[in-house]
Design an enzyme around this catalytic site. Sequence first.
Site, short mmCIF file in Angstrom:
data_model
loop_
_atom_site.label_atom_id
_atom_site.label_comp_id
_atom_site.label_asym_id
_atom_site.label_seq_id
_atom_site.Cartn_x
_atom_site.Cartn_y
_atom_site.Cartn_z
N GLY A 180 0.68 -1.50 -0.17
CA GLY A 180 0.31 0.07 -0.42
C GLY A 180 0.92 1.56 0.17
CG ASP A 194 4.08 10.83 -4.52
OD1 ASP A 194 2.83 10.48 -4.63
OD2 ASP A 194 4.86 10.75 -3.45
CE LYS A 198 4.21 12.37 -1.07
NZ LYS A 198 4.88 10.91 -0.90
N1 LIG Z 1 -1.35 5.00 0.03
C1 LIG Z 1 -1.08 5.89 1.05
O1 LIG Z 1 0.51 6.00 1.04
C2 LIG Z 1 -0.76 7.59 0.97
C3 LIG Z 1 0.22 8.88 1.65
C4 LIG Z 1 -0.67 9.89 0.83
C5 LIG Z 1 -1.26 10.11 0.74
N2 LIG Z 1 -2.22 9.24 -0.60
C6 LIG Z 1 -3.35 10.08 -0.19
O2 LIG Z 1 -4.48 9.61 -0.34
C7 LIG Z 1 -4.98 9.57 -1.62
C8 LIG Z 1 -6.26 8.12 -1.51
O3 LIG Z 1 -5.26 7.31 -1.68
P1 LIG Z 1 -5.41 5.78 -1.05
O4 LIG Z 1 -4.13 4.84 -1.48
O5 LIG Z 1 -5.94 5.62 0.41
O6 LIG Z 1 -6.19 5.41 -2.50
P2 LIG Z 1 -7.30 4.12 -2.40
O7 LIG Z 1 -6.25 3.17 -1.71
O8 LIG Z 1 -6.55 3.26 -4.29
O9 LIG Z 1 -8.54 4.05 -2.32
C9 LIG Z 1 -8.92 6.01 -3.35
C10 LIG Z 1 -10.66 5.75 -2.92
O10 LIG Z 1 -11.08 6.55 -3.37
C11 LIG Z 1 -12.16 6.73 -3.30
N3 LIG Z 1 -12.91 7.04 -5.09
C12 LIG Z 1 -12.19 7.05 -6.07
N4 LIG Z 1 -13.11 8.46 -6.81
C13 LIG Z 1 -13.57 8.89 -6.10
C14 LIG Z 1 -15.03 9.15 -5.62
N5 LIG Z 1 -14.98 10.21 -7.59
N6 LIG Z 1 -15.95 10.10 -4.86
C15 LIG Z 1 -16.21 9.30 -3.56
N7 LIG Z 1 -14.73 8.14 -4.19
C16 LIG Z 1 -13.81 8.06 -4.37
C17 LIG Z 1 -12.36 4.44 -3.83
O11 LIG Z 1 -13.50 4.50 -3.80
P3 LIG Z 1 -14.32 2.59 -3.95
O12 LIG Z 1 -13.52 1.92 -2.97
O13 LIG Z 1 -15.31 2.84 -4.32
O14 LIG Z 1 -13.35 2.34 -4.99
C18 LIG Z 1 -11.52 4.05 -3.17
O15 LIG Z 1 -11.65 4.18 -1.91
C19 LIG Z 1 -4.71 9.55 -2.57
O16 LIG Z 1 -4.76 10.86 -3.29
C20 LIG Z 1 -2.94 9.46 -2.91
O17 LIG Z 1 -2.15 10.66 -3.29
C21 LIG Z 1 -1.87 7.91 -0.07
#
Ligand SMILES: NC(=O)c1ccc[n+]([C@@H]2O[C@H](COP(=O)([O-])OP(=O)(O)OC[C@H]3O[C@@H](n4cnc5c(N)ncnc54)[C@H](OP(=O)(O)O)[C@@H]3O)[C@@H](O)[C@H]2O)c1
Length: 393
Positions: A180, A194, A198
Site C-alpha cells: 500500500g 509524486d 510534495k
Molecule cells: N497510500 C498512501 O500511502 C498515501 C499516502 C499519502 C497520501 N496518499 C493520497 O491519499 C489519497 C488516497 O490514497 P489511497 O492510497 O487511499 O487510494 P486508494 O487505496 O486507491 O483508495 C481510493 C479511494 O477513493 C475512492 N474514490 C475514487 N474516486 C472517488 C469519487 N469520485 N468519489 C468518492 N470516492 C472515490 C475509492 O472508492 P472505491 O473504494 O469505491 O473504489 C477508494 O475508496 C490519494 O490522493 C493519495 O495520493 C496516499
Amino acid sequence: MEKKLINLGIFGFGCVGQGLYEVLNKTRGINARIKKICIKDPDKPRPIDQSYFTTDKEDILSDPSIDVVVELINDTAAAFDIVATALRNGKAVVSASKRMIAENLGTLYTLQQQYHVPFLYEGACCASIPIIRNLEEYYDNDLLNAVEGICNGSTNYILTKIFEEQLDFDTALRQAQEKGFAETDPTLDIEGFDPKFKICILLLHAFGTFVQPDEVFNFGISHLNDFDINYARQRSGTIKLIAKCRRQNGHVVTYVLPHLITGHHLLSDVSNEYNGILVESSFSENQFFVGKGAGGTATGSAVLSDISALTYNYHYEYKKIAQRNSLALTNDIQLKIYLRYKKTGQVDLADFYTISEKYESPDNHYVVGMINLEKLKNAAWLQNKGVNLLVLE
Ligand SMILES: NC(=O)c1ccc[n+]([C@@H]2O[C@H](COP(=O)([O-])OP(=O)(O)OC[C@H]3O[C@@H](n4cnc5c(N)ncnc54)[C@H](OP(=O)(O)O)[C@@H]3O)[C@@H](O)[C@H]2O)c1
C-alpha cells in the site's frame, strides 16, 4: 481545553481512508465521529457497516451537520471539485491528495482567504512527518535556507530493497504496491512526480513561492540499471531519490533527482517506506525529521492530527506569503552529475559545462561533469532509452 464534537464526512475508503478509520477508533483524545463515507463503487465489499456508505457526494457536501470534509480519494479532478465545493460551502477540509493540492495551490489558497475556512493537508507531504506545521509555526521567523530529502515512501522502499536485499526493481515495486505504499499509478512514484507534488507544497510553506508542478524538473529511478547500482556500491554509496528546494542568490532552486550519497549522509539511513527531511536554516542550522512516509495508518495519523487541530481552530497562515518573502524559482545552477548512456552520440556532451571523468565500454558509457539545471531540464537526449543520471554531492 475541552474539544468539541466534530462530525466527519469522508471521501474515499481505500488505503488511507481505512487507515484513518483505524487510528480514529484507537484514539481516545479526539471527539470526532464519522457521519458518512462517500466511495465510488457501491458493490465493493466493505469491512465496516454498509450504513456508513454513500455514492452521492451531496450526502456529505450538502449536509449542514457535517463540520469537516476529509478528502482521501485517488481521482485528482474529482478531489479538487469536492475540496473546492466544501470550502465554498463553509466546511473545513482535510486532504492527503498531494497531486490535487500541488496542481491547484493558488486556487485553494484563494478559496481559504475568500471563505475564511481552514484547509489542512499534512498527510499529503511526508505522511506521518509533521513538516508543514513545523514550517508554518516553528520556522516562522527563522531564515530558511533549504528543505530537502526523501519524500516518497514507495521509491525509498524499492531502493532499499535493491541496495540492502539485492532484489530486482520489478519485485521491489510489486512489494511496495502490495504493502500500500505505491500510488494507484506507480509511474507517479518511480518517475519522481509524486515527490515533486510534495516539494511544490513544501516550497509554498517554506519560501512562500507558488509554482506549477510542470515548472519543476523531475527525473525518477525507473532508468536505474545494474551498472549504476554497481557504480554506487563501488563508491560505498547508495542511491536516494531526493526532492529539494534551496535558497540560492535571492531565488529558490527546486527539483527531484536521484542522488548518489556516500559517507555519513543522514539520508542514507532512511530506509524502506520511511521519509527523511532535512531543514537548513541560518540560525538553527540543520534539523532532521524522519518518519513513515506512506501507508494507511501512517497517513491516517497525520489526517487525524489535522482533524484534531481543527478542534482548536488551527489554520495555515501562509506566513511566508504574508511576510512578502516569496522567492522566485530559478534553474540557473550547476549540478555535478554522473550520466550513463549506451553509445557515443546518444547524449549531447556539449551541454556540459565541464567533464571531469569519462568511461567507455561496449555496453555502458558514462561521464561525470558539471551541467546547468536548465540545460538538463530541456535535454531531449535525457529521455533516450539506456540513459540515466545521478546527482553527485
Ligand atoms: N497510500 C498512501 O500511502 C498515501 C499516502 C499519502 C497520501 N496518499 C493520497 O491519499 C489519497 C488516497 O490514497 P489511497 O492510497 O487511499 O487510494 P486508494 O487505496 O486507491 O483508495 C481510493 C479511494 O477513493 C475512492 N474514490 C475514487 N474516486 C472517488 C469519487 N469520485 N468519489 C468518492 N470516492 C472515490 C475509492 O472508492 P472505491 O473504494 O469505491 O473504489 C477508494 O475508496 C490519494 O490522493 C493519495 O495520493 C496516499
